[in-house]
Design an enzyme around this catalytic site. Sequence first.
Site, PDB file in Angstrom:
ATOM      1  N   ARG A   1      -1.608 -31.549 -32.946  1.00 59.31           N
ATOM      2  CA  ARG A   1      -2.117 -31.965 -31.654  1.00 59.31           C
ATOM      3  C   ARG A   1      -1.583 -31.054 -30.545  1.00 59.31           C
ATOM      4  NH1 ARG A   1      -1.292 -34.574 -27.317  1.00 59.31           N
ATOM      5  NH2 ARG A   1       0.887 -35.016 -27.597  1.00 59.31           N
TER       6      ARG A   1
ATOM      7  N   ARG B   1      -2.433 -25.981 -26.282  1.00 58.57           N
ATOM      8  CA  ARG B   1      -1.673 -25.897 -25.043  1.00 58.57           C
ATOM      9  C   ARG B   1      -0.830 -24.645 -24.907  1.00 58.57           C
ATOM     10  NH1 ARG B   1       1.946 -30.520 -22.772  1.00 58.57           N
ATOM     11  NH2 ARG B   1       2.346 -31.017 -24.958  1.00 58.57           N
TER      12      ARG B   1
ATOM     13  N   ARG C   1      -8.240 -23.770 -18.473  1.00 57.44           N
ATOM     14  CA  ARG C   1      -7.860 -25.035 -17.842  1.00 57.44           C
ATOM     15  C   ARG C   1      -7.544 -24.847 -16.361  1.00 57.44           C
ATOM     16  NH1 ARG C   1      -6.258 -28.746 -16.470  1.00 57.44           N
ATOM     17  NH2 ARG C   1      -4.306 -29.537 -17.225  1.00 57.44           N
TER      18      ARG C   1
ATOM     19  N   ASP D   1      -8.160 -37.407 -24.042  1.00 55.36           N
ATOM     20  CA  ASP D   1      -6.840 -38.026 -23.878  1.00 55.36           C
ATOM     21  C   ASP D   1      -6.960 -39.521 -24.135  1.00 55.36           C
ATOM     22  OD1 ASP D   1      -3.963 -37.257 -22.787  1.00 55.36           O
ATOM     23  OD2 ASP D   1      -4.428 -39.273 -22.117  1.00 55.36           O
TER      24      ASP D   1
ATOM     25  N   TYR E   1       1.251 -47.745 -20.592  1.00 50.83           N
ATOM     26  CA  TYR E   1       1.016 -46.918 -19.397  1.00 50.83           C
ATOM     27  C   TYR E   1       0.506 -47.768 -18.232  1.00 50.83           C
ATOM     28  CZ  TYR E   1       1.678 -42.597 -22.025  1.00 50.83           C
ATOM     29  OH  TYR E   1       2.212 -41.584 -22.753  1.00 50.83           O
TER      30      TYR E   1
HETATM   31  O1  1CP Z   1      -4.766 -31.245 -29.438  1.00 50.85           O
HETATM   32  C1  1CP Z   1      -5.227 -31.605 -28.356  1.00 50.85           C
HETATM   33  O2  1CP Z   1      -5.105 -30.963 -27.320  1.00 50.85           O
HETATM   34  C2  1CP Z   1      -6.016 -32.879 -28.398  1.00 50.85           C
HETATM   35  C3  1CP Z   1      -6.107 -33.554 -27.129  1.00 50.85           C
HETATM   36  C4  1CP Z   1      -5.094 -34.613 -26.759  1.00 50.85           C
HETATM   37  C5  1CP Z   1      -4.680 -35.742 -27.483  1.00 50.85           C
HETATM   38  C6  1CP Z   1      -4.966 -36.076 -28.921  1.00 50.85           C
HETATM   39  C7  1CP Z   1      -4.537 -34.703 -25.460  1.00 50.85           C
HETATM   40  C8  1CP Z   1      -4.737 -33.724 -24.371  1.00 50.85           C
HETATM   41  N1  1CP Z   1      -3.857 -35.886 -25.361  1.00 50.85           N
HETATM   42  C9  1CP Z   1      -3.925 -36.527 -26.586  1.00 50.85           C
HETATM   43  C10 1CP Z   1      -3.399 -37.846 -26.941  1.00 50.85           C
HETATM   44  C11 1CP Z   1      -2.327 -38.432 -26.111  1.00 50.85           C
HETATM   45  N2  1CP Z   1      -2.201 -38.447 -24.765  1.00 50.85           N
HETATM   46  C12 1CP Z   1      -1.266 -39.203 -26.651  1.00 50.85           C
HETATM   47  C13 1CP Z   1      -1.151 -39.554 -28.107  1.00 50.85           C
HETATM   48  C14 1CP Z   1      -0.497 -38.511 -28.902  1.00 50.85           C
HETATM   49  C15 1CP Z   1       0.960 -38.255 -28.575  1.00 50.85           C
HETATM   50  O3  1CP Z   1       1.787 -39.085 -28.964  1.00 50.85           O
HETATM   51  O4  1CP Z   1       1.279 -37.246 -27.949  1.00 50.85           O
HETATM   52  C16 1CP Z   1      -0.460 -39.637 -25.602  1.00 50.85           C
HETATM   53  C17 1CP Z   1       0.788 -40.475 -25.676  1.00 50.85           C
HETATM   54  C18 1CP Z   1      -1.047 -39.144 -24.403  1.00 50.85           C
HETATM   55  C19 1CP Z   1      -0.585 -39.387 -23.044  1.00 50.85           C
HETATM   56  C20 1CP Z   1      -0.321 -38.089 -22.358  1.00 50.85           C
HETATM   57  N3  1CP Z   1      -1.306 -37.283 -21.862  1.00 50.85           N
HETATM   58  C21 1CP Z   1       0.930 -37.457 -22.178  1.00 50.85           C
HETATM   59  C22 1CP Z   1       2.284 -38.000 -22.653  1.00 50.85           C
HETATM   60  C23 1CP Z   1       3.102 -38.544 -21.523  1.00 50.85           C
HETATM   61  C24 1CP Z   1       4.293 -39.373 -21.982  1.00 50.85           C
HETATM   62  O5  1CP Z   1       4.208 -40.624 -21.924  1.00 50.85           O
HETATM   63  O6  1CP Z   1       5.317 -38.762 -22.393  1.00 50.85           O
HETATM   64  C25 1CP Z   1       0.671 -36.246 -21.512  1.00 50.85           C
HETATM   65  C26 1CP Z   1       1.678 -35.216 -21.049  1.00 50.85           C
HETATM   66  C27 1CP Z   1      -0.752 -36.160 -21.325  1.00 50.85           C
HETATM   67  C28 1CP Z   1      -1.512 -35.038 -20.729  1.00 50.85           C
HETATM   68  C29 1CP Z   1      -2.203 -34.210 -21.745  1.00 50.85           C
HETATM   69  N4  1CP Z   1      -3.190 -34.670 -22.600  1.00 50.85           N
HETATM   70  C30 1CP Z   1      -3.651 -33.632 -23.362  1.00 50.85           C
HETATM   71  C31 1CP Z   1      -2.961 -32.442 -22.989  1.00 50.85           C
HETATM   72  C32 1CP Z   1      -3.218 -31.077 -23.551  1.00 50.85           C
HETATM   73  C33 1CP Z   1      -2.036 -32.814 -21.991  1.00 50.85           C
HETATM   74  C34 1CP Z   1      -1.068 -31.887 -21.285  1.00 50.85           C
HETATM   75  C35 1CP Z   1      -1.431 -31.638 -19.883  1.00 50.85           C
HETATM   76  C36 1CP Z   1      -2.441 -30.561 -19.585  1.00 50.85           C
HETATM   77  O7  1CP Z   1      -2.686 -29.615 -20.354  1.00 50.85           O
HETATM   78  O8  1CP Z   1      -2.954 -30.650 -18.471  1.00 50.85           O
END
Ligand code: 1CP
Length: 320
Positions: free
Chosen positions: A2, A6, A15, A51, A126
């Site tokens: 996953r 990034r 992005r 997400d 959340y």
């Molecule tokens: O591989 C991929 O890029 C797939 C896309 C993907 C997935 C499967 C994103 C994009 N988010 C998720 C799932 C997700 N989002 C989870 C479940 C998986 C995990 O445990 O990591 C969770 C908890 C989130 C919530 C979330 N979204 C967080 C975590 C915050 C925390 O509580 O610590 C964050 C930082 C995001 C933002 C996000 N979502 C996705 C990306 C690439 C990002 C990073 C920010 C960005 O690039 O702008």
Amino acid sequence: MRQAGRSLPEYRALRKEGSILEAIKKPDISTEITLQPIRRYGVDAAILFSDIVVPVHAIGFGVEIEPGIGPVAADPFRSSDDLKRLRNLNPELDTPYVLDTIKGCIEELEIPLIGFAGGPFTVASYLIEGGPSRSYQKTKALMFSDRKLWDSLMERLTDITIQSLLSQVEAGVSAIQLFDSWAGSLSPSQYESFVFPYSQKVFDILGETGVPRIHFGVGTGELLSLMSDVGADVVGVDWRVPIDTARERIGSRKAVQGNLDPAILGGSWSSIESEIITIMKKIGGKPGHIFNLGHGVTPDVNPDVLLRVVELVHDFRLET
Ligand code: 1CP
């Protein structure tokens, strides 16, 4: 892996600075971001770029993703009045961009595409905490002070999760993954009472579609047998549990996914290689193992290291 995208320069170029939720709303951009790591690494499946908060954002609860922080809700879930902010999801109207991205990806991909949603508990955390948390104090306070409100909230989120996942299957994903990332903050009895029935409903209904169902959480060592019983076909584990121990807890009728520690990807190649070989040997060539990282890729990981990881796993053979 996953968030493998990034760490890629082509991801950052596409992005730019804007909100990730805005990028997700543009199917041409989201399709391209989903495909970028596939072109680089030759992995065996793709995961949709989206997400876990997309459905609750789309129905207007008031959740955004702050760069460098994650999902935040300025006006968190507090009382039964807030249930009104969680109407049903109509995927064709509320998240058409997710469905268009899936269709766009499938046209290009020769490997399976995995769709996903957040587990009702993780999304609830959340909404209640208002952002990422370490202790889940507000979430647990609600669970242990107002069982009725907790159940109503979980019922709403369970329906929304099911609506989102069914629409993704209909749009063509080959498998679904339920990310209950923060379930590891719960004791087994808390999980069993407050979360299990809801995740079970998600898996039961998705089972009717026939697509493989994957379930994942972080720090879930003590929950693995429950997370296996809840109904998925594959249980993902992080690096805190040795994969052979995880396999015992999950049972032999399910596949296990994991579990290289993503934080060691900045270490020397010889240590990374030895960790990978340990995982492969511990699983002993038995079927039903999906090699994966124990959690997401961090943005600072060198893409060349990820490529070597994929090549090593693909080329690995047990000595007989
Ligand atoms: O591989 C991929 O890029 C797939 C896309 C993907 C997935 C499967 C994103 C994009 N988010 C998720 C799932 C997700 N989002 C989870 C479940 C998986 C995990 O445990 O990591 C969770 C908890 C989130 C919530 C979330 N979204 C967080 C975590 C915050 C925390 O509580 O610590 C964050 C930082 C995001 C933002 C996000 N979502 C996705 C990306 C690439 C990002 C990073 C920010 C960005 O690039 O702008």
